[in-house]
Design a protein around this motif. Structure first.
Motif, short mmCIF file in Angstrom:
data_model
loop_
_atom_site.label_atom_id
_atom_site.label_comp_id
_atom_site.label_asym_id
_atom_site.label_seq_id
_atom_site.Cartn_x
_atom_site.Cartn_y
_atom_site.Cartn_z
N GLY A 114 0.78 -1.24 -0.03
CA GLY A 114 0.12 -0.11 -0.11
C GLY A 114 0.96 1.33 -0.15
O GLY A 114 0.60 2.24 -0.62
N ALA A 115 1.77 1.24 0.76
CA ALA A 115 2.77 2.47 0.87
C ALA A 115 3.62 2.76 -0.65
O ALA A 115 3.63 3.80 -1.04
CB ALA A 115 3.79 2.17 1.91
N THR A 116 3.95 1.84 -1.06
CA THR A 116 4.53 1.57 -2.48
C THR A 116 3.66 2.42 -3.60
O THR A 116 3.94 3.17 -4.17
CB THR A 116 5.44 0.76 -3.05
N ALA A 117 2.47 1.99 -3.50
CA ALA A 117 1.49 2.24 -4.34
C ALA A 117 1.15 3.62 -4.13
O ALA A 117 0.79 4.50 -5.15
CB ALA A 117 0.07 1.33 -4.19
N GLY A 118 0.92 4.24 -3.00
CA GLY A 118 0.64 5.68 -2.48
C GLY A 118 1.74 6.46 -3.06
O GLY A 118 1.49 7.67 -3.56
N VAL A 119 3.04 6.13 -2.80
CA VAL A 119 4.07 6.65 -3.12
C VAL A 119 4.15 6.99 -4.83
O VAL A 119 4.33 8.15 -5.54
CB VAL A 119 5.49 6.18 -2.89
N LYS A 120 3.62 5.88 -5.56
CA LYS A 120 3.69 6.18 -6.88
C LYS A 120 2.83 6.90 -7.34
O LYS A 120 2.81 7.62 -8.72
CB LYS A 120 3.53 4.69 -7.46
N GLU A 121 1.59 7.04 -6.59
CA GLU A 121 0.59 8.07 -6.96
C GLU A 121 0.65 9.31 -6.63
O GLU A 121 -0.14 10.15 -6.97
CB GLU A 121 -0.93 7.21 -6.25
N ASP A 122 1.93 9.46 -6.05
CA ASP A 122 2.23 11.13 -5.52
C ASP A 122 1.36 11.42 -4.64
O ASP A 122 0.62 12.73 -4.23
CB ASP A 122 2.23 11.83 -6.64
N PHE A 123 0.68 10.36 -3.41
CA PHE A 123 -0.15 10.91 -2.53
C PHE A 123 0.67 11.74 -1.39
O PHE A 123 1.74 11.56 -1.27
CB PHE A 123 -0.73 9.83 -1.80
N ASP A 124 -0.02 12.59 -0.65
CA ASP A 124 0.59 13.19 0.49
C ASP A 124 0.79 12.28 1.70
O ASP A 124 0.35 11.17 1.61
CB ASP A 124 -0.25 14.66 0.97
N PHE A 125 1.29 12.71 2.73
CA PHE A 125 1.69 11.76 3.80
C PHE A 125 0.38 11.08 4.49
O PHE A 125 0.38 9.85 4.67
CB PHE A 125 2.31 12.37 4.83
N PHE A 126 -0.50 12.05 4.72
CA PHE A 126 -1.75 11.23 4.98
C PHE A 126 -2.24 10.36 4.19
O PHE A 126 -2.79 9.12 4.42
CB PHE A 126 -2.93 12.40 5.31
N GLY A 127 -2.46 10.71 2.87
CA GLY A 127 -2.98 9.70 1.80
C GLY A 127 -1.99 8.34 1.87
O GLY A 127 -2.80 7.26 1.46
N THR A 184 -2.87 1.78 5.64
CA THR A 184 -3.55 1.04 6.42
C THR A 184 -4.75 0.04 5.94
O THR A 184 -4.87 -1.02 6.32
CB THR A 184 -4.07 1.95 7.64
N VAL A 185 -5.32 0.87 4.81
CA VAL A 185 -6.56 0.12 4.40
C VAL A 185 -5.88 -1.01 3.75
O VAL A 185 -6.68 -2.26 3.67
CB VAL A 185 -7.04 0.96 3.28
N THR A 186 -4.58 -1.05 2.85
CA THR A 186 -4.34 -2.24 2.23
C THR A 186 -3.64 -3.41 3.50
O THR A 186 -3.98 -4.80 3.14
CB THR A 186 -3.17 -2.05 1.60
N ALA A 187 -3.20 -2.93 4.56
CA ALA A 187 -2.73 -3.87 5.54
C ALA A 187 -3.76 -4.65 6.06
O ALA A 187 -3.64 -5.87 6.62
CB ALA A 187 -1.72 -3.14 6.37
N VAL A 188 -4.74 -3.72 6.47
CA VAL A 188 -5.80 -4.63 7.37
C VAL A 188 -7.16 -4.60 6.88
O VAL A 188 -8.15 -5.37 7.64
CB VAL A 188 -6.07 -3.66 8.62
N GLY A 189 -7.53 -4.07 5.53
CA GLY A 189 -8.82 -4.02 5.13
C GLY A 189 -9.48 -5.52 5.16
O GLY A 189 -10.52 -5.70 5.35
N GLY A 190 -8.79 -6.57 4.61
CA GLY A 190 -9.24 -7.92 4.26
C GLY A 190 -9.43 -8.60 5.54
O GLY A 190 -10.35 -9.18 5.70
N GLY A 191 -8.59 -8.30 6.77
CA GLY A 191 -8.90 -8.86 7.79
C GLY A 191 -10.04 -8.33 8.63
O GLY A 191 -10.65 -8.98 9.34
N VAL A 192 -10.03 -7.14 8.45
CA VAL A 192 -11.16 -6.51 9.06
C VAL A 192 -12.73 -7.01 8.55
O VAL A 192 -13.46 -7.33 9.36
CB VAL A 192 -11.06 -4.80 8.82
N ILE A 193 -12.81 -7.16 7.23
CA ILE A 193 -13.86 -7.77 6.70
C ILE A 193 -14.25 -9.50 7.28
O ILE A 193 -15.17 -9.76 7.60
CB ILE A 193 -13.88 -7.87 5.24
N ARG A 194 -12.99 -10.16 7.38
CA ARG A 194 -12.87 -11.57 8.03
C ARG A 194 -13.59 -11.32 9.30
O ARG A 194 -14.41 -12.35 9.68
CB ARG A 194 -11.69 -12.03 7.85
N ASP A 195 -12.96 -10.52 10.19
CA ASP A 195 -13.49 -10.59 11.51
C ASP A 195 -15.02 -10.09 11.81
O ASP A 195 -15.64 -10.57 12.63
CB ASP A 195 -12.51 -9.75 12.32
#
Length: 205
Positions: A20-33, A39-50
């Motif tokens: 997720g971080a490398t994708a955000g950097v490639k998209e030229d997102f700011d720090f919050f982006g 965060t969404v990439t890291a925990v999104g699937g696990g949150v849906i599962r839980d």
């Protein structure tokens, strides 16, 4: 004390966070982006599962080790950006690695709650592919799971192999790592040799 599967979960979280971080950097997102996408990439699937197995609140939203894994990924991308982005298709590599870890962990956790084979494989796939789908949507790309790439099927294979250990058919210490390696390798090989599932041909109607 971290169990083997806690370690697998953290490794998956870190790998997907890097994706997720490398994708955000490639998209030229700011720090919050970049932080949000990580965060969404890291925990999104696990949150849906839980949510599906009623393990509330979802561990991905309350776990300090998960947060530390996300922060570690952000630090790595911030200070070692050139090294990480120099990998060919870095996002896809880390995504494949996270796919393997989360397929195994998701299948194991669902089995502990349900002892249902079908649900465990399904939510193993959701754990593995959910964060990547959300990442792709947030960066304006079609989710990889809906393309001809071997993605969800690789996660299903990893989840099924892990269930052999969860059900006691083979030692779980073996099944977990075999599942991670198999899922990751299937995904990487399919990308390298452009192997995909057949599509339904559009007939122009």
């Amino acid at each position: 004390m971290l169990t083997a599967f806690d370690f697998v979960d953290l490794m998956g979280t870190f790998a997907f966070a890097l994706s997720g971080a490398t994708a955000g950097v490639k998209e030229d997102f700011d720090f919050f982006g970049v932080f949000a996408l990580t965060t969404v990439t890291a925990v999104g699937g696990g949150v849906i599962r839980d949510i599906c197995i009623s393990d509330l609140p979802p561990a991905g939203l309350t776990s300090i080790p998960c947060l530390l894994a996300i922060v570690a990924a952000l630090v790595c991308v911030s200070f070692f950006q050139r090294v990480i982005l120099s990998f060919e298709k870095a996002t896809l590599f880390f995504d494949a690695l996270g796919l393997g870890f989360f397929a195994a962990f998701g299948a194991n956790k669902t089995w502990q709650y349900s002892h249902n084979v079908e649900l465990s494989i399904l939510l193993g796939c959701v754990s593995a592919s959910g964060g990547g789908c959300l990442r792709d949507l947030l960066t304006g790309k079609p989710p990889g799971i809906f393309s001809q790439d071997i993605y969800a099927s690789a996660a299903a294979a990893g989840a099924a192999l892990e269930l052999c250990g969860s059900a006691g058919l083979v030692p779980q210490s073996v099944s977990a790592w075999v599942a991670v390696a198999t899922c990751t390798l299937i995904r990487l090989i399919s990308l390298k040799y452009k192997i995909g599932l057949p599509s339904i041909k559009h007939n122009g109607l």
